[in-house]
Design a protein around this motif. Structure first.
Motif, PDB file in Angstrom:
ATOM      1  N   GLU A   1       0.832  -1.208   0.000  1.00 18.50           N
ATOM      2  CA  GLU A   1       0.000   0.000   0.000  1.00 18.50           C
ATOM      3  C   GLU A   1       0.863   1.253   0.000  1.00 18.50           C
ATOM      4  O   GLU A   1       0.341   2.360   0.140  1.00 18.50           O
ATOM      5  N   HIS A   2       2.163   1.067  -0.052  1.00 20.58           N
ATOM      6  CA  HIS A   2       3.098   2.195   0.000  1.00 20.58           C
ATOM      7  C   HIS A   2       3.024   2.954   1.315  1.00 20.58           C
ATOM      8  O   HIS A   2       3.379   4.133   1.351  1.00 20.58           O
ATOM      9  N   LEU A   3       2.525   2.305   2.346  1.00 19.85           N
ATOM     10  CA  LEU A   3       2.521   2.970   3.648  1.00 19.85           C
ATOM     11  C   LEU A   3       3.774   2.638   4.439  1.00 19.85           C
ATOM     12  O   LEU A   3       4.016   3.218   5.501  1.00 19.85           O
ATOM     13  N   VAL A   4       4.562   1.695   3.961  1.00 28.18           N
ATOM     14  CA  VAL A   4       5.943   1.537   4.409  1.00 28.18           C
ATOM     15  C   VAL A   4       6.799   1.201   3.185  1.00 28.18           C
ATOM     16  O   VAL A   4       6.301   0.636   2.209  1.00 28.18           O
ATOM     17  N   ASP A   5       8.065   1.593   3.256  1.00 25.35           N
ATOM     18  CA  ASP A   5       9.006   1.250   2.194  1.00 25.35           C
ATOM     19  C   ASP A   5       9.757  -0.003   2.600  1.00 25.35           C
ATOM     20  O   ASP A   5      10.272  -0.086   3.705  1.00 25.35           O
ATOM     21  N   ARG A   6       9.826  -0.951   1.688  1.00 24.06           N
ATOM     22  CA  ARG A   6      10.519  -2.197   1.985  1.00 24.06           C
ATOM     23  C   ARG A   6      11.797  -2.275   1.164  1.00 24.06           C
ATOM     24  O   ARG A   6      11.799  -2.013  -0.034  1.00 24.06           O
ATOM     25  N   HIS A   7      12.903  -2.609   1.825  1.00 22.84           N
ATOM     26  CA  HIS A   7      14.159  -2.839   1.121  1.00 22.84           C
ATOM     27  C   HIS A   7      14.644  -4.216   1.510  1.00 22.84           C
ATOM     28  O   HIS A   7      15.006  -4.441   2.676  1.00 22.84           O
ATOM     29  N   ASP A   8      14.657  -5.129   0.550  1.00 24.90           N
ATOM     30  CA  ASP A   8      15.045  -6.503   0.841  1.00 24.90           C
ATOM     31  C   ASP A   8      16.363  -6.563   1.597  1.00 24.90           C
ATOM     32  O   ASP A   8      17.328  -5.915   1.217  1.00 24.90           O
ATOM     33  N   GLN A   9      16.376  -7.338   2.623  1.00 22.73           N
ATOM     34  CA  GLN A   9      17.563  -7.581   3.466  1.00 22.73           C
ATOM     35  C   GLN A   9      17.979  -6.363   4.282  1.00 22.73           C
ATOM     36  O   GLN A   9      18.994  -6.401   4.958  1.00 22.73           O
ATOM     37  N   ARG A  10      17.234  -5.282   4.176  1.00 26.22           N
ATOM     38  CA  ARG A  10      17.621  -4.087   4.924  1.00 26.22           C
ATOM     39  C   ARG A  10      16.547  -3.620   5.872  1.00 26.22           C
ATOM     40  O   ARG A  10      16.812  -2.775   6.725  1.00 26.22           O
ATOM     41  N   GLY A  11      15.346  -4.107   5.681  1.00 27.50           N
ATOM     42  CA  GLY A  11      14.295  -3.723   6.611  1.00 27.50           C
ATOM     43  C   GLY A  11      13.224  -2.838   6.030  1.00 27.50           C
ATOM     44  O   GLY A  11      13.162  -2.620   4.817  1.00 27.50           O
ATOM     45  N   PHE A  12      12.411  -2.317   6.923  1.00 23.99           N
ATOM     46  CA  PHE A  12      11.252  -1.527   6.530  1.00 23.99           C
ATOM     47  C   PHE A  12      11.379  -0.110   7.091  1.00 23.99           C
ATOM     48  O   PHE A  12      11.931   0.080   8.176  1.00 23.99           O
ATOM     49  N   PHE A  13      10.851   0.858   6.350  1.00 23.03           N
ATOM     50  CA  PHE A  13      10.995   2.255   6.746  1.00 23.03           C
ATOM     51  C   PHE A  13       9.682   3.004   6.562  1.00 23.03           C
ATOM     52  O   PHE A  13       8.883   2.670   5.679  1.00 23.03           O
ATOM     53  N   VAL A  14       9.483   4.016   7.390  1.00 18.65           N
ATOM     54  CA  VAL A  14       8.339   4.901   7.213  1.00 18.65           C
ATOM     55  C   VAL A  14       8.616   5.783   6.003  1.00 18.65           C
ATOM     56  O   VAL A  14       9.693   6.368   5.915  1.00 18.65           O
ATOM     57  N   PRO A  15       7.681   5.872   5.064  1.00 18.55           N
ATOM     58  CA  PRO A  15       7.944   6.672   3.858  1.00 18.55           C
ATOM     59  C   PRO A  15       8.148   8.143   4.208  1.00 18.55           C
ATOM     60  O   PRO A  15       7.491   8.665   5.108  1.00 18.55           O
ATOM     61  N   PRO A  16       9.050   8.802   3.505  1.00 17.02           N
ATOM     62  CA  PRO A  16       9.299  10.216   3.784  1.00 17.02           C
ATOM     63  C   PRO A  16       8.134  11.087   3.317  1.00 17.02           C
ATOM     64  O   PRO A  16       7.311  10.662   2.510  1.00 17.02           O
ATOM     65  N   LEU A  17       8.086  12.278   3.848  1.00 17.36           N
ATOM     66  CA  LEU A  17       7.107  13.273   3.411  1.00 17.36           C
ATOM     67  C   LEU A  17       7.859  14.401   2.723  1.00 17.36           C
ATOM     68  O   LEU A  17       8.970  14.739   3.122  1.00 17.36           O
ATOM     69  N   SER A  18       7.250  14.961   1.698  1.00 14.79           N
ATOM     70  CA  SER A  18       7.866  16.136   1.082  1.00 14.79           C
ATOM     71  C   SER A  18       6.791  16.944   0.395  1.00 14.79           C
ATOM     72  O   SER A  18       5.751  16.421  -0.005  1.00 14.79           O
ATOM     73  N   MET A  19       7.044  18.225   0.272  1.00 16.22           N
ATOM     74  CA  MET A  19       6.075  19.100  -0.368  1.00 16.22           C
ATOM     75  C   MET A  19       5.878  18.684  -1.814  1.00 16.22           C
ATOM     76  O   MET A  19       4.772  18.743  -2.344  1.00 16.22           O
ATOM     77  N   GLU A  20       6.951  18.261  -2.430  1.00 21.94           N
ATOM     78  CA  GLU A  20       6.887  17.782  -3.810  1.00 21.94           C
ATOM     79  C   GLU A  20       5.877  16.643  -3.947  1.00 21.94           C
ATOM     80  O   GLU A  20       4.988  16.667  -4.806  1.00 21.94           O
ATOM     81  N   ARG A  21       6.007  15.652  -3.077  1.00 23.73           N
ATOM     82  CA  ARG A  21       5.083  14.510  -3.131  1.00 23.73           C
ATOM     83  C   ARG A  21       3.659  14.942  -2.847  1.00 23.73           C
ATOM     84  O   ARG A  21       2.711  14.445  -3.447  1.00 23.73           O
ATOM     85  N   LEU A  22       3.524  15.846  -1.899  1.00 25.26           N
ATOM     86  CA  LEU A  22       2.169  16.289  -1.548  1.00 25.26           C
ATOM     87  C   LEU A  22       1.498  16.971  -2.729  1.00 25.26           C
ATOM     88  O   LEU A  22       0.312  16.758  -2.985  1.00 25.26           O
ATOM     89  N   ARG A  23       2.259  17.772  -3.448  1.00 28.35           N
ATOM     90  CA  ARG A  23       1.675  18.450  -4.612  1.00 28.35           C
ATOM     91  C   ARG A  23       1.154  17.430  -5.616  1.00 28.35           C
ATOM     92  O   ARG A  23       0.066  17.570  -6.160  1.00 28.35           O
ATOM     93  N   GLU A  24       1.965  16.412  -5.853  1.00 29.97           N
ATOM     94  CA  GLU A  24       1.549  15.379  -6.795  1.00 29.97           C
ATOM     95  C   GLU A  24       0.308  14.653  -6.288  1.00 29.97           C
ATOM     96  O   GLU A  24      -0.607  14.343  -7.059  1.00 29.97           O
ATOM     97  N   LEU A  25       0.305  14.398  -4.996  1.00 31.01           N
ATOM     98  CA  LEU A  25      -0.845  13.712  -4.394  1.00 31.01           C
ATOM     99  C   LEU A  25      -2.120  14.526  -4.550  1.00 31.01           C
ATOM    100  O   LEU A  25      -3.157  14.020  -4.981  1.00 31.01           O
ATOM    101  N   VAL A  26      -2.029  15.813  -4.236  1.00 31.63           N
ATOM    102  CA  VAL A  26      -3.211  16.675  -4.323  1.00 31.63           C
ATOM    103  C   VAL A  26      -3.685  16.784  -5.770  1.00 31.63           C
ATOM    104  O   VAL A  26      -4.877  16.691  -6.054  1.00 31.63           O
ATOM    105  N   LYS A  27      -2.733  16.940  -6.663  1.00 30.14           N
ATOM    106  CA  LYS A  27      -3.083  17.024  -8.078  1.00 30.14           C
ATOM    107  C   LYS A  27      -3.852  15.782  -8.515  1.00 30.14           C
ATOM    108  O   LYS A  27      -4.911  15.884  -9.163  1.00 30.14           O
ATOM    109  N   THR A  28      -3.347  14.627  -8.145  1.00 31.59           N
ATOM    110  CA  THR A  28      -3.981  13.377  -8.565  1.00 31.59           C
ATOM    111  C   THR A  28      -5.335  13.191  -7.892  1.00 31.59           C
ATOM    112  O   THR A  28      -6.291  12.724  -8.506  1.00 31.59           O
TER     113      THR A  28
END
Lengths: 233, 233
Positions: free
Chosen positions: A68-95
């Motif tokens: 669901e893209h609510l966590v980022d998965r990197h094989d053999q390295r673990g899981f991470f909370v996805p970053p936030l950025s104004m750039e991403r937010l703009r794209e999100l709002v646009k979509t």
DNA sequence: GCAGTAAGAAATGTAGATTATGTGAGCCGC
DNA sequence: GCGGCTCACATAATCTACATTTCTTACTGC
């Protein structure tokens, strides 16, 4: 892609499910509510301890969330909370504006008494739910639930479970951004804004309803941009 | 939501990953290619045996796929291949037309030389890839890959990774339906159809390009409907 | 300062215990 | 006799504990 109705009902009634699903729900909420730092590593053992579970259920929950893209998965390295950025937010709002415009237009075009009732009812609930700012205590989850119910009612008549699902997925992600600026959003006058959207939709005015809906999203984005700019971001 | 580029590259180069990811990829392909019966139960042990893995990696793969709706998960009851129905396909095609129309329009509006190059190149590859019908041997995966690459090139300039992701997710599901009617699709004249879409897009004719693109999807749907009706479904 | 290396930390995988579901035989009430 | 219920057993999902593999990091020697 979000909880389906069965799961929401089951969770609401506190029914027993699997440990994996329990962890999934809690972890999801914690991510949406901003209880983890963006970019932070989600160490399996720590997460397991936090929710009083074994590592295996945690692993399953993280794998679900990664799709669901609510966590980022990197094989053999673990899981991470996805970053936030104004750039991403703009794209999100646009979509969101694109997709919810279609969904709203289709819903209005195919409107039925049941769809109208849903909007009236969920708006009523929303309008009677107080908004709690962080200064006042912070738990705004009741408002959050009803806000989402209203927006879902608007698009519920579009005739595509796919589109509804996509809109919900994006609502989830938008919620993450909302919590980093609780002081500007939700705003006190949001009841009025939502009423105007409702009225345009019930009047069958497609263009006005779309404009009012998307303007709301764009306005929220602008507020956040100004706030970040003011903070020296 | 589909494989990201990193994963595709890694898979292509045959790099080592985790067992969970290996099972995920194979299971995903098997589901898309119709190697399981719709509605069929995916028993953990059997799946593990099939791919020569333990139960844990299988479980992780199934959990990932469940979030992509490529398997249905029922807590304590197991995992199942999602059913197919004409009803669902109609909704899928309708939604694809909506979303790809937006994506194509935005791409054309924001067109760049790089975007145009991508279309020309992927069309060239597609046009030189033979279509293998089931009678001729069946493995059409090369065509499938290039077909998808072309359609991705068309929408790649839309400026929204969200929208591209959604379109890809729906392409995955459409692929499942394609395999139940390989005799009608892909059709021999599909090269011409794709060329016409490309030409309209490169000419900057938004409306014509959108019409040609969505007509292709609707035509494929109608072929399938007729085929099912003829078969007495 | 940099490459190589080794110890520790953490993700991944396996095996087996535990728990839940489904099934069918036997029993009860009608 | 028939339908429905209960309970025991078989099957399969789920979870725990531990073994293995991989990555990270700090240290050594050049």
């Amino acid at each position: 892609m979000a909880l389906n109705e069965t799961e929401i009902d089951a969770a609401g009634r506190g029914e027993k499910t699997t440990a994996a699903t329990a962890v999934y729900r809690q972890l999801r909420q914690d991510i949406l509510k901003g209880n983890f730092k963006p970019g932070q590593k989600l160490q399996i053992d720590q997460v397991a301890t936090r929710y009083g579970s074994g590592t295996n259920p945690v692993r399953e929950a993280l794998n679900r969330l990664s799709s669901e893209h609510l966590v980022d998965r990197h094989d053999q390295r673990g899981f991470f909370v996805p970053p936030l950025s104004m750039e991403r937010l703009r794209e999100l709002v646009k979509t969101r504006c694109w997709l919810e415009s279609i969904a709203l237009e289709e819903s209005i075009t195919n409107r039925t008494p049941g769809w109208e009732d849903g909007i009236v009812l969920t708006f009523h609930h929303l309008s009677r739910t107080p908004i709690r700012t962080p200064e006042e205590g912070g738990d705004n989850s009741e408002w959050e639930v009803r806000h989402r119910a209203f927006h879902n009612a608007l698009i519920s008549g579009c005739g595509s479970t796919w589109l509804i699902g996509f809109c919900n997925e994006m609502m989830d992600h938008a919620e993450r951004y909302r919590y980093i600026s609780m002081s500007t959003y939700p705003r006190r006058d949001s009841v009025v804004e939502h009423r105007l959207i409702m009225e345009a939709a019930l009047d069958g005015d497609v263009e006005l309803a779309k404009t009012r809906l998307t303007d709301q999203y764009r306005l929220t984005l602008r507020h956040l941009e100004e706030q970040v700019a003011a903070a020296g971001g």
